[in-house]
Design a protein around this motif. Sequence first.
Motif, PDB file in Angstrom:
ATOM      1  N   GLU A  65      76.177   8.000  34.028  1.00  0.00           N
ATOM      2  CA  GLU A  65      76.591   9.306  33.530  1.00  0.00           C
ATOM      3  C   GLU A  65      78.112   9.322  33.534  1.00  0.00           C
ATOM      4  O   GLU A  65      78.724   9.028  34.559  1.00  0.00           O
ATOM      5  N   VAL A  66      78.710   9.614  32.380  1.00  0.00           N
ATOM      6  CA  VAL A  66      80.171   9.599  32.262  1.00  0.00           C
ATOM      7  C   VAL A  66      80.629  10.927  31.673  1.00  0.00           C
ATOM      8  O   VAL A  66      80.173  11.324  30.600  1.00  0.00           O
ATOM      9  N   ASP A  90      83.040   2.311  24.608  1.00  0.00           N
ATOM     10  CA  ASP A  90      82.727   1.132  25.411  1.00  0.00           C
ATOM     11  C   ASP A  90      82.236   1.591  26.783  1.00  0.00           C
ATOM     12  O   ASP A  90      82.975   2.224  27.534  1.00  0.00           O
ATOM     13  N   LEU A  91      80.974   1.274  27.094  1.00  0.00           N
ATOM     14  CA  LEU A  91      80.386   1.698  28.364  1.00  0.00           C
ATOM     15  C   LEU A  91      81.019   1.009  29.567  1.00  0.00           C
ATOM     16  O   LEU A  91      80.950   1.507  30.682  1.00  0.00           O
ATOM     17  N   VAL A 114      79.166  14.917  28.051  1.00  0.00           N
ATOM     18  CA  VAL A 114      78.699  13.969  29.065  1.00  0.00           C
ATOM     19  C   VAL A 114      77.829  12.925  28.391  1.00  0.00           C
ATOM     20  O   VAL A 114      76.921  13.263  27.632  1.00  0.00           O
ATOM     21  N   MET A 115      78.117  11.644  28.652  1.00  0.00           N
ATOM     22  CA  MET A 115      77.296  10.553  28.164  1.00  0.00           C
ATOM     23  C   MET A 115      76.309  10.213  29.270  1.00  0.00           C
ATOM     24  O   MET A 115      76.682  10.043  30.420  1.00  0.00           O
ATOM     25  N   ARG A 116      75.017  10.145  28.900  1.00  0.00           N
ATOM     26  CA  ARG A 116      73.974   9.783  29.861  1.00  0.00           C
ATOM     27  C   ARG A 116      73.180   8.606  29.313  1.00  0.00           C
ATOM     28  O   ARG A 116      72.824   8.593  28.138  1.00  0.00           O
ATOM     29  N   VAL A 166      88.184  11.606  28.476  1.00  0.00           N
ATOM     30  CA  VAL A 166      88.235  10.550  27.457  1.00  0.00           C
ATOM     31  C   VAL A 166      88.613  11.163  26.112  1.00  0.00           C
ATOM     32  O   VAL A 166      89.473  10.652  25.399  1.00  0.00           O
ATOM     33  N   TYR A 167      87.986  12.279  25.746  1.00  0.00           N
ATOM     34  CA  TYR A 167      88.292  12.942  24.476  1.00  0.00           C
ATOM     35  C   TYR A 167      89.741  13.411  24.435  1.00  0.00           C
ATOM     36  O   TYR A 167      90.375  13.397  23.382  1.00  0.00           O
ATOM     37  N   ASP A 168      90.264  13.839  25.581  1.00  0.00           N
ATOM     38  CA  ASP A 168      91.653  14.310  25.634  1.00  0.00           C
ATOM     39  C   ASP A 168      92.649  13.208  25.285  1.00  0.00           C
ATOM     40  O   ASP A 168      93.773  13.499  24.879  1.00  0.00           O
TER      41      ASP A 168
END
Length: 164
Positions: free
Chosen positions: A77-78, A127-128, A56-58, A83-85
Amino acid sequence: MYWHICNSDRVLVLDPATLQFSYLPAPEGLPGDFCKYRVGETPDGRLCIVTVEDQVMRLWVRGETRSSDDGWALEKEVDLHKVYDTVPGLPGDMISRVQSIYVTDLDAGQKWRLFIQMLGYGRYSFDLKTSKLERLPMKDGKEYGHPVFAYFLAWPPTFLSADY
């Protein structure tokens, strides 16, 4: 100037006007005991902290709100699992991903982009805006190094400008 401190819940701050050091508490909501975070600036000029933990990106921004955490508000929060898959060659199991992935920096030029290191799998740009993850190979196929620099807030900060 702002530096993250490894294995600490504080940010080291140098005031360029007085040349005095101080500490700024990092958000209490940082995941884990030894969270790996980086300090940067949002496109609109606000101080921020970003972390990538447990897939998780915070992104926290500095500012007081009703739900602020030591002066930090969780702005984005993403979930990066999907995304990794989409990236070929990354480990599929969660344990390998969690152990090998950490955020290394925010792009000072393109403030909506952060860099993620995946031990044994390379360095990536996230890229956010689009939530797109791209590998960053060099022309000779080697990986980018790992520089650690202090983050310099743009001067004057947005909140001090006449247009604010």
